[in-house]
Write an enzyme that holds these catalytic residues in place. Structure first.
Site, PDB file in Angstrom:
ATOM      1  N   ARG A   1       0.701  -1.248   0.178  1.00 56.52           N
ATOM      2  CA  ARG A   1       0.063   0.082   0.110  1.00 56.52           C
ATOM      3  C   ARG A   1       0.829   1.212  -0.119  1.00 56.52           C
ATOM      4  O   ARG A   1       0.546   2.331  -0.552  1.00 56.52           O
ATOM      5  CB  ARG A   1      -0.886   0.065   1.333  1.00 56.52           C
ATOM      6  CG  ARG A   1      -2.054  -1.123   1.321  1.00 56.52           C
ATOM      7  CD  ARG A   1      -3.200  -0.671   0.970  1.00 56.52           C
ATOM      8  NE  ARG A   1      -3.864   0.659   1.235  1.00 56.52           N
ATOM      9  CZ  ARG A   1      -4.609   0.719   2.395  1.00 56.52           C
ATOM     10  NH1 ARG A   1      -4.495  -0.169   3.461  1.00 56.52           N
ATOM     11  NH2 ARG A   1      -4.996   2.027   2.637  1.00 56.52           N
TER      12      ARG A   1
ATOM     13  N   GLN B   1     -11.966   9.134   6.136  1.00 57.49           N
ATOM     14  CA  GLN B   1     -11.515   7.884   6.639  1.00 57.49           C
ATOM     15  C   GLN B   1     -10.116   7.295   6.037  1.00 57.49           C
ATOM     16  O   GLN B   1      -9.889   6.343   6.247  1.00 57.49           O
ATOM     17  CB  GLN B   1     -12.819   7.255   6.037  1.00 57.49           C
ATOM     18  CG  GLN B   1     -14.175   7.602   6.593  1.00 57.49           C
ATOM     19  CD  GLN B   1     -15.409   6.677   5.751  1.00 57.49           C
ATOM     20  OE1 GLN B   1     -15.574   5.605   5.975  1.00 57.49           O
ATOM     21  NE2 GLN B   1     -15.759   7.437   4.589  1.00 57.49           N
ATOM     22  N   ASN B   2      -9.780   8.198   5.196  1.00 57.40           N
ATOM     23  CA  ASN B   2      -8.566   7.713   4.333  1.00 57.40           C
ATOM     24  C   ASN B   2      -7.223   8.066   5.317  1.00 57.40           C
ATOM     25  O   ASN B   2      -7.073   8.876   5.984  1.00 57.40           O
ATOM     26  CB  ASN B   2      -8.363   8.684   2.993  1.00 57.40           C
ATOM     27  CG  ASN B   2      -9.548   8.561   1.930  1.00 57.40           C
ATOM     28  OD1 ASN B   2     -10.218   7.494   2.314  1.00 57.40           O
ATOM     29  ND2 ASN B   2      -9.765   9.515   1.223  1.00 57.40           N
ATOM     30  N   VAL B   3      -6.267   7.171   4.920  1.00 54.85           N
ATOM     31  CA  VAL B   3      -5.180   7.097   5.821  1.00 54.85           C
ATOM     32  C   VAL B   3      -3.944   7.692   4.992  1.00 54.85           C
ATOM     33  O   VAL B   3      -2.628   7.619   5.169  1.00 54.85           O
ATOM     34  CB  VAL B   3      -4.936   5.698   6.282  1.00 54.85           C
ATOM     35  CG1 VAL B   3      -5.969   5.574   7.248  1.00 54.85           C
ATOM     36  CG2 VAL B   3      -4.696   4.654   5.402  1.00 54.85           C
TER      37      VAL B   3
ATOM     38  N   HIS C   1      -9.516   7.387  10.735  1.00 49.28           N
ATOM     39  CA  HIS C   1      -8.901   6.213  10.716  1.00 49.28           C
ATOM     40  C   HIS C   1      -7.485   6.003  10.710  1.00 49.28           C
ATOM     41  O   HIS C   1      -6.939   5.197  10.508  1.00 49.28           O
ATOM     42  CB  HIS C   1      -9.468   5.328   9.274  1.00 49.28           C
ATOM     43  CG  HIS C   1     -10.863   4.941   9.662  1.00 49.28           C
ATOM     44  ND1 HIS C   1     -11.702   4.582   8.434  1.00 49.28           N
ATOM     45  CD2 HIS C   1     -11.751   5.073  10.386  1.00 49.28           C
ATOM     46  CE1 HIS C   1     -12.820   4.548   8.791  1.00 49.28           C
ATOM     47  NE2 HIS C   1     -12.948   4.596   9.973  1.00 49.28           N
TER      48      HIS C   1
ATOM     49  N   CYS D   1       4.923   1.126  18.479  1.00 46.18           N
ATOM     50  CA  CYS D   1       5.209  -0.243  18.855  1.00 46.18           C
ATOM     51  C   CYS D   1       3.867  -0.791  19.362  1.00 46.18           C
ATOM     52  O   CYS D   1       3.186  -0.270  20.116  1.00 46.18           O
ATOM     53  CB  CYS D   1       6.003  -0.070  20.290  1.00 46.18           C
ATOM     54  SG  CYS D   1       6.366  -1.534  20.986  1.00 46.18           S
TER      55      CYS D   1
ATOM     56  N   CYS E   1      10.282  -3.073  16.834  1.00 44.09           N
ATOM     57  CA  CYS E   1      10.660  -1.825  17.817  1.00 44.09           C
ATOM     58  C   CYS E   1      11.900  -2.079  18.086  1.00 44.09           C
ATOM     59  O   CYS E   1      12.500  -2.898  18.997  1.00 44.09           O
ATOM     60  CB  CYS E   1       9.629  -2.045  19.109  1.00 44.09           C
ATOM     61  SG  CYS E   1       9.952  -0.534  20.182  1.00 44.09           S
TER      62      CYS E   1
ATOM     63  N   CYS F   1      12.095  -2.452  22.377  1.00 41.40           N
ATOM     64  CA  CYS F   1      11.684  -3.454  23.081  1.00 41.40           C
ATOM     65  C   CYS F   1      11.647  -4.665  22.323  1.00 41.40           C
ATOM     66  O   CYS F   1      11.264  -5.722  22.899  1.00 41.40           O
ATOM     67  CB  CYS F   1      10.359  -3.250  23.976  1.00 41.40           C
ATOM     68  SG  CYS F   1       8.848  -3.422  22.662  1.00 41.40           S
TER      69      CYS F   1
ATOM     70  N   THR G   1     -17.424   7.731  -0.684  1.00 41.57           N
ATOM     71  CA  THR G   1     -17.658   6.814   0.619  1.00 41.57           C
ATOM     72  C   THR G   1     -18.702   5.928   0.255  1.00 41.57           C
ATOM     73  O   THR G   1     -19.626   6.661  -0.308  1.00 41.57           O
ATOM     74  CB  THR G   1     -17.488   7.484   1.704  1.00 41.57           C
ATOM     75  OG1 THR G   1     -17.525   6.494   2.864  1.00 41.57           O
ATOM     76  CG2 THR G   1     -18.424   8.384   2.069  1.00 41.57           C
TER      77      THR G   1
HETATM   78  N1  APR Z   1     -15.223  10.103  -7.123  1.00 40.08           N
HETATM   79  C1  APR Z   1     -15.840   9.667  -6.189  1.00 40.08           C
HETATM   80  N2  APR Z   1     -16.323   8.694  -5.503  1.00 40.08           N
HETATM   81  C2  APR Z   1     -15.737   7.460  -6.211  1.00 40.08           C
HETATM   82  C3  APR Z   1     -14.761   7.552  -7.383  1.00 40.08           C
HETATM   83  C4  APR Z   1     -14.481   8.738  -7.672  1.00 40.08           C
HETATM   84  N3  APR Z   1     -13.467   8.911  -8.625  1.00 40.08           N
HETATM   85  N4  APR Z   1     -14.283   6.478  -7.494  1.00 40.08           N
HETATM   86  C5  APR Z   1     -14.935   5.380  -6.784  1.00 40.08           C
HETATM   87  N5  APR Z   1     -15.859   6.206  -5.793  1.00 40.08           N
HETATM   88  C6  APR Z   1     -16.561   5.623  -4.684  1.00 40.08           C
HETATM   89  C7  APR Z   1     -17.325   4.285  -4.935  1.00 40.08           C
HETATM   90  O1  APR Z   1     -18.436   4.162  -5.580  1.00 40.08           O
HETATM   91  C8  APR Z   1     -17.560   3.979  -3.612  1.00 40.08           C
HETATM   92  O2  APR Z   1     -18.870   3.922  -3.073  1.00 40.08           O
HETATM   93  O3  APR Z   1     -16.019   5.631  -3.616  1.00 40.08           O
HETATM   94  C9  APR Z   1     -16.437   4.825  -2.546  1.00 40.08           C
HETATM   95  C10 APR Z   1     -15.342   3.955  -2.067  1.00 40.08           C
HETATM   96  O4  APR Z   1     -15.974   3.177  -1.014  1.00 40.08           O
HETATM   97  P1  APR Z   1     -15.141   2.072  -0.077  1.00 40.08           P
HETATM   98  O5  APR Z   1     -14.027   1.448  -1.150  1.00 40.08           O
HETATM   99  O6  APR Z   1     -15.949   1.408   0.742  1.00 40.08           O
HETATM  100  O7  APR Z   1     -14.304   3.338   0.861  1.00 40.08           O
HETATM  101  P2  APR Z   1     -14.584   3.784   2.187  1.00 40.08           P
HETATM  102  O8  APR Z   1     -16.143   4.082   2.003  1.00 40.08           O
HETATM  103  O9  APR Z   1     -13.794   4.844   2.428  1.00 40.08           O
HETATM  104  O10 APR Z   1     -14.373   2.608   3.204  1.00 40.08           O
HETATM  105  C11 APR Z   1     -14.691   3.020   4.650  1.00 40.08           C
HETATM  106  O11 APR Z   1     -13.630   0.920   5.090  1.00 40.08           O
HETATM  107  O12 APR Z   1     -12.093  -0.757   4.730  1.00 40.08           O
HETATM  108  C12 APR Z   1     -12.635   0.145   5.557  1.00 40.08           C
HETATM  109  O13 APR Z   1     -10.917   1.525   6.752  1.00 40.08           O
HETATM  110  C13 APR Z   1     -11.405   1.244   5.495  1.00 40.08           C
HETATM  111  O14 APR Z   1     -11.487   3.793   5.403  1.00 40.08           O
HETATM  112  C14 APR Z   1     -12.177   2.283   4.876  1.00 40.08           C
HETATM  113  C15 APR Z   1     -13.505   2.176   5.456  1.00 40.08           C
END
Ligand code: APR
Length: 245
Positions: free
Chosen positions: A67, A98-100, A116, A124, A146, A149, A187
């Site tokens: 990643r 929610q993005n890292v 997140h 650690c 680590c 430890c 999302t």
């Molecule tokens: N622009 C806007 N939305 C988009 C695009 C784009 N170009 N491409 C894809 N998408 C949408 C998809 O249709 C989907 O609904 O982004 C969304 C991504 O959804 P997920 O992959 O489920 O991501 P997310 O909602 O951030 O997941 C939440 O789940 O696995 C955990 O920790 C992880 O933070 C994450 C959490």
């Protein structure tokens, strides 16, 4: 639809942004669900959970190394730049993500709530106090240990089975309850408690502008404007950086 969204953004006095993995799709990062989603290919329980990290740290760290490599050299796309422009123009625009991947900060945004956590650092697993920047060249030995430890290190992201950072999630819900507009971008609104944030805004009478090419759990209502477009295409238009698509 677009012109109504432009007007709402212009008039909003307490706007908030809420983003997910789709916000980074046009910067080349994969989403977790939907088309080409990572969870179609890998198991979140095995790779993104605290039990998975303890059971097989080598597999989990190879996953995070992949990643990190995928994120190497990734730059925020025009949609990120549009949010940075809007934040500066409005003078305040909390960004709950929610993005890292750190792309909101990389785009120059402030007041970013990483609910997140972040892939930028590791610490650690035994909580001895050691912490470090997380760069690929620090991952020559997998799993990284680590130096203080000898325990395994862990990425500073919230793993499945762990609570979200209390302060950040509490403030995120407060912002949702106080905002007059929430722009919900990229999302699937499926992973709680984060997924509850847009609903908390709706419950308090805020308007939601949703940007997602695919329909999600957000309801059809007068207070939800769903723009079935990509973030990088439509955000510059919504903030007045682009006249037409
Ligand atoms: N622009 C806007 N939305 C988009 C695009 C784009 N170009 N491409 C894809 N998408 C949408 C998809 O249709 C989907 O609904 O982004 C969304 C991504 O959804 P997920 O992959 O489920 O991501 P997310 O909602 O951030 O997941 C939440 O789940 O696995 C955990 O920790 C992880 O933070 C994450 C959490």
């Amino acid at each position: 639809m677009i012109s109504r969204a432009v007007e709402l953004i212009k008039k909003s006095t307490e706007p908030v942004v809420f983003t997910g993995a789709g916000m980074s799709r046009e910067s080349g990062m994969r989403t977790f669900r939907g088309e080409d989603g990572l969870w179609n290919e890998y198991s979140p329980e095995q790779l993104s959970s605290i039990s998975g990290l303890r059971a097989d740290p080598e597999i989990v760290w190879n996953w995070y190394k992949m990643r990190l490599m995928a994120g190497e050299g990734v730059v925020p796309h025009a949609g990120y730049r549009a949010l940075t422009y809007l934040q500066r123009k409005k003078g305040k625009l909390p960004v709950i993500t929610q993005n890292v991947d750190g792309l909101h900060r990389l785009a120059g945004q402030t007041d970013v709530l990483e609910i997140h956590g972040s892939m930028r650092t590791a610490s650690c697993l035994n909580k001895c106090g050691y912490a470090t920047e997380l760069a690929i060249d620090a991952l020559k030995n997998i799993p990284p240990l680590c130096p203080d430890c000898g325990a395994i290190l862990r990425p500073d992201i919230v793993l499945f089975g762990e609570p979200l950072p209390h302060e950040i999630i509490s403030r995120s819900y407060r912002l949702a309850e106080e905002c007059d507009l929430m722009v919900v971008i990229g999302t699937s609104v499926q992973v709680w408690p984060a997924a509850g944030i847009p609903f908390a805004a709706l419950d308090r009478g805020a308007v939601i502008i949703e940007i997602n090419p695919v329909q999600t759990e957000l309801p059809h209502s007068d207070n939800v404007i769903s723009i079935r477009r990509k973030a990088g295409e439509v955000l510059p238009l919504l903030v007045g950086l682009k006249e037409k698509i």
